[in-house]
Design an enzyme around this catalytic site. Structure first.
Site, PDB file in Angstrom:
ATOM      1  N   GLY A 474      34.755  45.431  44.055  1.00  0.00           N
ATOM      2  CA  GLY A 474      36.187  45.175  44.188  1.00  0.00           C
ATOM      3  C   GLY A 474      36.956  45.816  43.069  1.00  0.00           C
ATOM      4  CG  ASN A 634      42.381  54.421  39.187  1.00  0.00           C
ATOM      5  OD1 ASN A 634      43.619  54.644  39.091  1.00  0.00           O
ATOM      6  ND2 ASN A 634      42.266  53.925  40.488  1.00  0.00           N
ATOM      7  N   GLY A 707      35.599  45.469  32.676  1.00  0.00           N
ATOM      8  CA  GLY A 707      35.604  44.266  33.582  1.00  0.00           C
ATOM      9  C   GLY A 707      35.569  43.126  32.668  1.00  0.00           C
ATOM     10  CD  GLU A 708      31.203  41.484  31.638  1.00  0.00           C
ATOM     11  OE1 GLU A 708      30.731  42.711  31.601  1.00  0.00           O
ATOM     12  OE2 GLU A 708      30.610  40.689  31.792  1.00  0.00           O
TER      13      GLU A 708
END
Ligand SMILES: Cc1cc2nc3c(=O)[nH]c(=O)nc-3n(C[C@H](O)[C@H](O)[C@H](O)COP(=O)(O)OP(=O)(O)OC[C@H]3O[C@@H](n4cnc5c(N)ncnc54)[C@H](O)[C@@H]3O)c2cc1C
Ligand code: SF4
Lengths: 744, 336
Positions: A474, A634, A707-708
């Site tokens: 996702g 992105n 992500g983290e």
């Protein structure tokens, strides 16, 4: 290959540009099939029966009523199950699982929600109705091992998880200024949107197993299942095309998947299991509660002389999980005397597992709150204290950083936030009924990379195809792979098809640890180059568009090859060569650079909270963050990761808590109404800046993953802001209304 | 989830007749179906009442407002007469649940919603309310959400509604249709204290249907305020809430109504606190005194003691805000 300072991507055209998700249309139109939605011919539905106690023995199961219910095909349980083997559970061999105990392995109950049976029926409703008819009789035992935060138990010391340099105890003893504080964080639920789901189907007379799973690691699941079922890896396929996020609890396989595959074999038909939310929360992973003691020693100027970080976290009785809270600490600040230690306490709760920024996010709460305490003790601005202790190189390894811009993160975020308007006096900033508090913390996450393979095809119909056995959970992996292909071929994004999430594809990494981007893109690039070599060969061969030219003189441009004078499309080249496609294979892995540099991202969060003390209400009004993640491949999806991390951090700071009953270790708030996460109304005004310093030492694309890191540092910034507003130091998360009231 | 028969009622009298003891009416279904899926409610039969003509909101000749049982929480919250004359009810409704739930939830269903006590919602736990005589796991368990007012040894469950708190403050009457005909019950008598029989939650006989709730005539000119305190900003039940209404007589309080949510075993009207407000200066000291009186009998459990000071805060702030609004509306009256 590993001299990456000269990258092809110094001036990228597509990479680093705002790129709409290439799978967005499928998601918006409902054509993206998530595991829970998939149907297979003749498929049955499974519904697990969860244990209602947390500690004891399953004495009997009464199944007659349930078996007589309409549509019920079978009920699996300890006395009616296949003999299987455990997975070796090895990270190195890629067969790690979330819970090594197999489903129904014995009749002991180790946690509330543990499956005691799986009802298989023609429809979901029939399976669920029958599951409610199963009567399980337990012998509940006293003395359940209750949660860490309800007991004085110390847990087992994990020798391998500790680190030490210098003489931290002595340095702490002699320090001019000392902080010695203990921090506690409640267990949290991942609460990912899409629940765990498996669809298993045996083919070729039971010789081959095909599994659809909502997973962050198709290869890990395949490898583990191969061990468990004693199958050759070639006879197992795991597929995960779309995933409604995972946050770590879908990295490694859970027992429901094994039970589903067994059910499918026993029934001779495909079986699907989608865990209901309650079971997803009791037995589908959690961030374990932690207790941490941090000791900081410093001199009067604010220079750290000692950091001692001792942590304890929970694990279950059926699986050893270590949530390494101290793992960022040795690298965080320049200090000669640092030690970390880790203990693990076994409790009768569902097995914990990695959850977004596992360990470190908890550790950074403790460390960055302690730093704020130190700043207060010293009468020093907390930003200045952090700058003063900035680690110019990685103090843990002694290696230089590949690229670090924490100082710019601190100053830029402080400027945009308006930190200079902060009156450091506690409770000094008021607005009507509210006290305004400003707080900040630094954040960090390591930048890892794994080996990876990929395949690319240039096709005669003008399309390009890229494949890798990683997943898009996702976060936008499909899109960045397409961007990489577009970058290197000049082809239009609309012509690029990306396939991920299958073990039939070249081996790809887990979608975890913020490593996927840096891992996958170099392999894709290698595959593109290989395919370009192949098409150049065709083009320069006899009858080719550039017959006789030197292949090295040709460049890819706008989906074709050019010699600088004319350009011929891939399509035309393949057409002329009478070829349907050319194929490129690529692989990439971290190399020598890992022993020359240290790789880690840093950033800073600044938070404004507003507290209305007369009604004990605290709300986060504003978060301003600057994060250095190398290059954002992105930018919108990268920013989205940080924003989501900030909202999740708000939940960790103020709201989220799995409530295990301290009498019997049962989980009592396993639903989305009672496990409180932030709503839209709680989401603050968020301003995220991503610095753009490509880290070409890490990989040729310059991205370190995102992500983290955004989650780390948020909770301490909130707690520090609340301190600024109230003068009360909160060391336990979440910071509840009762804690606010107790202080007033 | 257990199998059940399903039917639709087409008229009120028939609905009230056709019920077996194990049957349940289903309106919006947001409480009922949730609890059926949790195996907490086990109706043998569901009677869908959504076709009944109980969706009107109308003024009665005596100045009261009659609300049909099936008016949704959304429609009621946005009804112009409610917004203008009973703003506290509109605010309370909008503070509850989420838009999607309010679109489904009905007025009668809201009155009938069940407690959120976690042990009530877990069939494996001991709960006198769900299973008489089985015990009460909340009393010595994780009882953060439980009641500090109106509890008994048998049960300390909160009535979780926001709407009902506003109705308790406004004053209302329920109209019930039973096999024997129609009867009326005062709102404050409808919800029962748990006592020794926590499983008997309402003054509603088998087969009786709520057809309407009629609000007492509005206080004029008055200020009113609903304040709901909870962990997050939206979509959470109250930890403590206050519906306050008062009218002013110069600097003095004329009439006053105070009801509490999140802390009581039923929607908790506070008549003694009201009496302590009437005729007193509309100032903080008065509000604080009233709050102390309202909570005089509060009994904390292990994890919910904070609800007492929190409720106190909610009363004081709600009264302060209601006073501010009453002054505003007084000024507007004066200007008009
Ligand atoms: C996640 C969640 C959050 C929520 N948050 C809040 C909140 O913050 N504040 C709040 O106040 N509420 C909240 N609610 C509760 C919600 O307001 C109630 O579920 C709703 O009002 C019930 O109305 P309904 O029409 O759906 O009732 P149903 O579910 O249809 O019925 C509920 C009960 O009433 C009975 N019943 C229905 N109509 C009649 C009638 N006419 N006569 C006699 N009996 C009848 C039914 O038999 C059943 O026992 C929440 C609910 C959920 C699920
Ligand atoms: S408080 Fe009431 S509802 Fe909760 S467990 Fe006890 S008896 Fe049941």
């Amino acid at each position: 290959m590993n001299d990456l300072t000269q990258s092809a991507f110094n001036k990228p055209r597509v990479v680093g540009q705002r790129t709409p998700r290439i799978d967005g249309e499928f998601k918006l139109t409902g054509r993206a099939g998530y595991t829970g939605e998939l149907l297979a011919e003749g498929m049955l539905y499974g519904y697990p029966v969860p244990a209602t106690i947390a500690n004891g023995v399953l004495e009997s199961l009464e199944l007659d009523d349930a078996l007589a219910m309409p549509g019920v095909v079978d009920i699996l349980h300890h006395g009616h199950f296949e003999h299987l083997h455990r997975s070796p559970n090895s990270m190195a061999h890629g067969d790690m699982v979330s819970e090594v105990r197999l489903p129904f392995e014995d009749e002991r109950i180790y946690y509330h929600g543990q499956y005691v049976a799986l009802v298989v029926a023609e429809t979901f409703e029939q399976a669920r109705a029958a599951a409610y008819r199963v009567i399980a009789r337990y012998k509940e035992e006293d003395g359940a091992a209750i949660g860490l935060l309800h007991t004085d138990a110390q847990g087992e010391l994990q020798e391998s998880a500790g680190t030490s340099r210098g003489d931290p105890e002595a340095a702490f003893g002699g320090a001019e200024v000392k902080i010695d504080s203990t921090y506690q964080i409640a267990a949290e639920s991942h609460l990912q949107m899409e629940m765990h789901a498996t669809l298993a189907e045996w083919r070729d007379d039971g010789k081959r197993l095909v599994v659809h799973e909502s997973t962050q690691g198709v290869f890990f699941q395949r490898n583990a299942m191969a061990r468990i079922f004693g199958l050759a890896q070639e006879n197992l396929e795991v597929i995960s095309h779309y995933i409604g996020s995972g946050f770590g609890n879908k990295l490694f396989m859970w027992p429901h998947a094994v039970a589903t595959a067994v059910a499918a074999r026993m029934a001779g038909r495909p079986v699907k299991v989608v865990l209901p939310r309650q079971q997803d929360m009791t037995g589908g992973g959690n961030r374990p509660a932690s207790r941490q003691r941090v000791r900081l020693g410093a001199d009067r100027s604010g220079k750290l002389t000692s950091v001692i970080h001792d942590s304890t976290t929970e694990t279950s009785l059926v699986h050893q999980y270590v949530d390494a809270c101290g793992s960022a600490t040795p690298s965080f600040y320049a200090c000669d005397n640092v030690s970390t230690s880790q203990r693990v306490l076994e409790v009768n709760h569902g097995t914990p597992c990695p959850m977004r920024a596992p360990g470190e996010v908890s550790g950074i709460f403790a460390l960055e709150t302690a730093m704020d305490e130190l700043a207060v003790e010293l009468g020093m601005d907390p930003v200045e204290l952090r700058q003063k202790n900035n680690a110019e190189q990685d103090p843990a390894s002694g290696l230089p950083w590949s690229s670090k811009h924490l100082d710019e993160c601190l100053t830029s975020a402080a400027r945009r936030f308006g930190w200079d308007k902060r009156n450091p006096a506690v409770g000094s900033m008021r607005d009507g009924d509210e006290i305004v508090g400003y707080g900040m913390a630094s954040c960090t996450w390591s930048a890892g990379r794994q080996p990876c393979e990929a395949r690319v095809e240039l096709r005669a119909d003008g399309s390009l195809f890229a494949a890798c056995g990683t997943q898009d959970i996702g976060t936008g992996t499909y899109t960045i792979v397409a961007q990489a292909v577009a970058e290197l071929t000049g082809a239009d994004l609309s012509r690029i098809e990306v396939k991920l999430g299958e073990t039939s594809l070249p081996a790809g990494p887990l979608s975890g640890g913020s490593m996927a981007t840096a891992t996958v893109l170099p392999a894709v690039a290698a595959a593109v180059r290989d395919a370009l070599d192949a098409i150049k060969e065709v083009a320069t061969g006899s009858g080719g568009a550039f017959e006789g030219s030197d292949a090295d003189s040709l460049e890819a441009e706008q989906g074709g090859l050019t010699d600088g004078k004319r350009r011929v499309s891939f399509e035309e080249i393949l057409e002329t060569g009478k070829l349907s496609s050319v194929n490129g294979k690529g692989s990439a892995a971290p190399g020598d650079e890992r022993s020359e540099y240290s790789f880690r991202s840093f950033g800073a969060h600044f938070v404004e909270i507003r507290i209305d003390p007369d009604i004990s209400r605290v709300r986060v009004a504003r978060v301003v963050s600057t994060i250095d993640i190398g290059r954002a491949i992105n930018p919108p999806t990268a920013r989205n990761q940080v924003e989501g991390g900030i909202v999740m951090g708000l939940g960790m700071g103020l709201l989220e808590k799995l409530d295990y009953d301290p009498r019997d270790a049962r989980l009592i708030n396993a639903n989305v109404a009672d496990y409180i996460v932030p709503t839209h109304a709680d989401a603050p005004d968020i301003d995220v800046e991503l610095l753009d310093y490509p880290d070409f030492k890490h990989n040729e694309f310059g991205g370190r993953g995102v992500g983290e890191i955004g989650l780390t540092g948020v909770a301490p910034a909130i707690a520090n802001a609340i301190y600024h507003a109230t003068g009360k130091r909160y060391r336990d998360l979440p910071i509840t209304i009762e804690a606010l009231l107790a202080a007033s | 989830m257990r199998t059940f028969a399903f039917s639709r009622a087409d008229d009120v009298a028939q609905a009230a007749h056709q019920t077996a003891p194990e049957a349940a009416f289903v309106a919006g279904g947001t409480t009922l179906l949730d609890l059926v899926k949790l195996d907490v409610m086990r109706p043998s039969e569901l009677i869908d009442i959504n076709r009944l003509p109980l969706k009107n909101v109308e003024w009665l000749d005596d100045g009261r407002l009659k609300i049909g049982a099936l008016v949704t929480n959304t429609d009621l919250a946005h009804h112009p007469d409610v917004q203008q004359h009973y703003p506290v009810l509109s605010q309370a409704l909008l503070a509850g649940a989420s838009t999607q739930l309010r679109n489904m939830a009905t007025t009668a269903g809201n009155v009938m919603q069940r407690t959120r006590c976690p042990y009530y919602r877990d069939p494996a736990a001991a709960c006198n309310r769900r299973e008489p005589g089985s015990g009460c796991d909340a009393r010595h368990g994780l009882n953060r959400l439980n009641a500090v007012l109106g509890g008994s040894d048998a049960c300390v469950a909160v009535h979780p509604s926001d709407m009902c708190v506003a109705m308790a403050a406004i004053g209302a009457t329920l109209t019930l249709q039973g096999p024997e005909g129609e009867r009326e019950v005062a709102f404050q008598d409808f919800h029962r204290l748990p006592g020794d029989t926590p499983h008997i939650e309402h003054d509603l006989a088998d087969g009786e249907l709520i057809t309407a709730i009629t609000l007492d005539a509005p206080l004029v000119p008055a200020g009113s305020y609903y304040l709901k305190l909870r962990d997050r900003a939206s979509y959470e039940f109250a930890l403590a809430s206050t519906a306050a209404q008062l009218s002013l007589d110069g600097e003095m309080i004329g009439e006053a109504r105070v009801a509490l949510g999140g802390v009581g075993t039923k929607p908790w009207r506070c008549p003694e606190a009201e009496a302590a407000l009437v005729g007193q200066p509309a100032e903080m000291a008065t509000f604080e005194r009233a709050a102390d009186i309202a909570l005089r009998d509060a009994v904390p459990l292990e994890h919910n003691a904070f609800k007492i000071p929190l409720a106190r805060q909610s009363i004081i702030r709600a009264l302060r805000e209601a006073t501010r609004l009453a002054r505003q509306s007084g000024e507007q009256e004066g200007q008009a």
